[in-house]
Design a protein around this motif. Sequence first.
Motif, PDB file in Angstrom:
ATOM      1  N   ARG A 238      26.322  -6.780  -4.128  1.00 46.62           N
ATOM      2  CA  ARG A 238      26.492  -6.914  -6.161  1.00 46.62           C
ATOM      3  C   ARG A 238      27.865  -7.564  -6.809  1.00 46.62           C
ATOM      4  O   ARG A 238      26.742  -8.312  -7.354  1.00 46.62           O
ATOM      5  N   LYS A 239      28.030  -7.788  -6.157  1.00 46.39           N
ATOM      6  CA  LYS A 239      29.812  -8.668  -6.719  1.00 46.39           C
ATOM      7  C   LYS A 239      29.119 -10.208  -7.152  1.00 46.39           C
ATOM      8  O   LYS A 239      29.471 -10.632  -8.248  1.00 46.39           O
ATOM      9  N   PRO A 240      28.786 -10.787  -5.864  1.00 45.98           N
ATOM     10  CA  PRO A 240      28.269 -12.684  -6.237  1.00 45.98           C
ATOM     11  C   PRO A 240      27.071 -12.017  -7.960  1.00 45.98           C
ATOM     12  O   PRO A 240      27.323 -13.155  -8.598  1.00 45.98           O
ATOM     13  N   ILE A 241      26.446 -11.400  -7.451  1.00 48.48           N
ATOM     14  CA  ILE A 241      25.171 -10.363  -8.747  1.00 48.48           C
ATOM     15  C   ILE A 241      25.974 -10.938  -9.616  1.00 48.48           C
ATOM     16  O   ILE A 241      24.764 -11.235 -10.672  1.00 48.48           O
ATOM     17  N   HIS A 242      26.931  -9.899  -9.984  1.00 48.04           N
ATOM     18  CA  HIS A 242      27.574  -9.245 -11.091  1.00 48.04           C
ATOM     19  C   HIS A 242      27.688 -10.718 -11.644  1.00 48.04           C
ATOM     20  O   HIS A 242      28.226 -10.921 -13.342  1.00 48.04           O
ATOM     21  N   ALA A 243      28.588 -11.550 -10.827  1.00 46.00           N
ATOM     22  CA  ALA A 243      29.285 -12.579 -11.135  1.00 46.00           C
ATOM     23  C   ALA A 243      28.288 -13.995 -11.711  1.00 46.00           C
ATOM     24  O   ALA A 243      28.442 -14.443 -12.952  1.00 46.00           O
ATOM     25  N   VAL A 244      27.621 -14.133 -11.668  1.00 46.32           N
ATOM     26  CA  VAL A 244      26.357 -14.517 -11.965  1.00 46.32           C
ATOM     27  C   VAL A 244      26.181 -14.362 -13.148  1.00 46.32           C
ATOM     28  O   VAL A 244      25.464 -14.951 -14.267  1.00 46.32           O
ATOM     29  N   ALA A 245      25.381 -12.730 -13.283  1.00 46.41           N
ATOM     30  CA  ALA A 245      24.886 -12.374 -14.120  1.00 46.41           C
ATOM     31  C   ALA A 245      25.758 -12.545 -15.564  1.00 46.41           C
ATOM     32  O   ALA A 245      25.483 -13.347 -16.401  1.00 46.41           O
ATOM     33  N   THR A 246      27.409 -11.936 -15.339  1.00 44.41           N
ATOM     34  CA  THR A 246      28.209 -12.813 -16.032  1.00 44.41           C
ATOM     35  C   THR A 246      28.359 -13.806 -16.968  1.00 44.41           C
ATOM     36  O   THR A 246      28.207 -14.751 -18.328  1.00 44.41           O
ATOM     37  N   TRP A 247      28.265 -14.594 -15.999  1.00 44.89           N
ATOM     38  CA  TRP A 247      28.155 -16.408 -16.024  1.00 44.89           C
ATOM     39  C   TRP A 247      27.091 -16.772 -17.130  1.00 44.89           C
ATOM     40  O   TRP A 247      26.780 -17.218 -17.770  1.00 44.89           O
ATOM     41  N   VAL A 248      25.800 -16.331 -16.536  1.00 45.12           N
ATOM     42  CA  VAL A 248      25.325 -16.739 -17.793  1.00 45.12           C
ATOM     43  C   VAL A 248      24.517 -15.994 -18.788  1.00 45.12           C
ATOM     44  O   VAL A 248      24.243 -16.465 -19.929  1.00 45.12           O
ATOM     45  N   ARG A 249      25.565 -14.665 -19.175  1.00 42.14           N
ATOM     46  CA  ARG A 249      25.712 -13.815 -20.497  1.00 42.14           C
ATOM     47  C   ARG A 249      25.796 -15.076 -21.684  1.00 42.14           C
ATOM     48  O   ARG A 249      26.073 -14.582 -22.635  1.00 42.14           O
ATOM     49  N   ARG A 250      27.246 -15.537 -20.613  1.00 43.54           N
ATOM     50  CA  ARG A 250      28.314 -16.090 -22.176  1.00 43.54           C
ATOM     51  C   ARG A 250      27.594 -17.727 -22.169  1.00 43.54           C
ATOM     52  O   ARG A 250      28.508 -18.358 -23.080  1.00 43.54           O
TER      53      ARG A 250
ATOM     54  N   PRO B 283      25.563 -20.248 -24.220  1.00 43.34           N
ATOM     55  CA  PRO B 283      24.399 -20.639 -24.986  1.00 43.34           C
ATOM     56  C   PRO B 283      22.880 -20.119 -24.850  1.00 43.34           C
ATOM     57  O   PRO B 283      22.337 -20.553 -23.522  1.00 43.34           O
ATOM     58  N   PRO B 284      22.154 -20.075 -26.680  1.00 40.04           N
ATOM     59  CA  PRO B 284      21.160 -19.664 -25.958  1.00 40.04           C
ATOM     60  C   PRO B 284      20.278 -20.340 -25.416  1.00 40.04           C
ATOM     61  O   PRO B 284      18.924 -20.558 -24.953  1.00 40.04           O
ATOM     62  N   LYS B 285      19.975 -22.019 -25.829  1.00 36.42           N
ATOM     63  CA  LYS B 285      20.264 -23.615 -24.648  1.00 36.42           C
ATOM     64  C   LYS B 285      19.797 -23.151 -23.542  1.00 36.42           C
ATOM     65  O   LYS B 285      18.945 -23.984 -23.179  1.00 36.42           O
ATOM     66  N   VAL B 286      21.052 -22.961 -22.916  1.00 37.42           N
ATOM     67  CA  VAL B 286      21.385 -22.830 -21.343  1.00 37.42           C
ATOM     68  C   VAL B 286      20.296 -22.355 -20.750  1.00 37.42           C
ATOM     69  O   VAL B 286      20.443 -22.530 -19.701  1.00 37.42           O
ATOM     70  N   LYS B 287      20.655 -20.906 -21.636  1.00 39.61           N
ATOM     71  CA  LYS B 287      20.061 -20.011 -20.795  1.00 39.61           C
ATOM     72  C   LYS B 287      18.667 -20.712 -20.835  1.00 39.61           C
ATOM     73  O   LYS B 287      17.784 -20.026 -19.806  1.00 39.61           O
TER      74      LYS B 287
END
Length: 272
Positions: free
Chosen positions: A5-17, A19-23
Amino acid sequence: MKGARKPIHAVATWVRRQPPKVKAFLAVISAMAALVFLRLVVEDHDNLFVAAEAVHAIGISVLIYKLTKEKTCAGLSLKSQILTALFLAVRLYCSFVMEYDIHTLLDLATLGTTLWVIYMICFKLKSSYMEDKDNLAIYYVVIPCAVLSIVVHPSTVHHIFNRICWSFCVYLEAVSVLPQLRVMQNAKVVEPFTAHYVFALGIARFLSCAHWVLQVLDTRGRLLTALGYGLWPPMVLLSEIIQTFILADFCYYYVKSFVGGQLVLRLPSGVV
């Protein structure tokens, strides 16, 4: 499990940070990657439509369990269920007069289940219905779909009324989940069974969209030609894509919550 779960959580945290256009860009890339994967793995792309119906059935089963075992309809939108019943009824009419097939029976079963859900919310479990949260007016959804169906509809040999009905149910299906998303946004907290149901809808809509996109690619655009001419063929495809992206944001937070081991889904502001 925690290590996975750690790498998945890291990716999720990065995505959450981001901007909307990048998401949005990441969402498009992810969808395209998923389409490529399905095209390589699934030999008969008609099976994707069957899979979409199966996932939808699973979602309805979860909803039935919630209503019968949990004895509550909290978090569910009555208006979304009414819109679902409406487009299914119109689609059944179109199926009977235009192209009766196995999907007609499947729609009939789904309509019966949806009407049962409406009955449970209105009568048996009315005390738990969150009416104040279900505040998206139905006419905001129905009227634009009706007007659009009059302007843009199939150019087949069927009667004009039947063609308008066909386009109306396509457009209404694409946006019928909006009241449900509004309820969850207003509540901010989504209990597990409602979240499972809406996530199942999201997966089903994506598989259905993938079916259409891959069929267009497989036929090199001939499928769109078979649907008629003018704006109608691209509008069918656009409606499928809209259905998918309407639920994409919710599905992201659902997966994020599941990976984090949270049973209750908490939605931030601006998801809907």
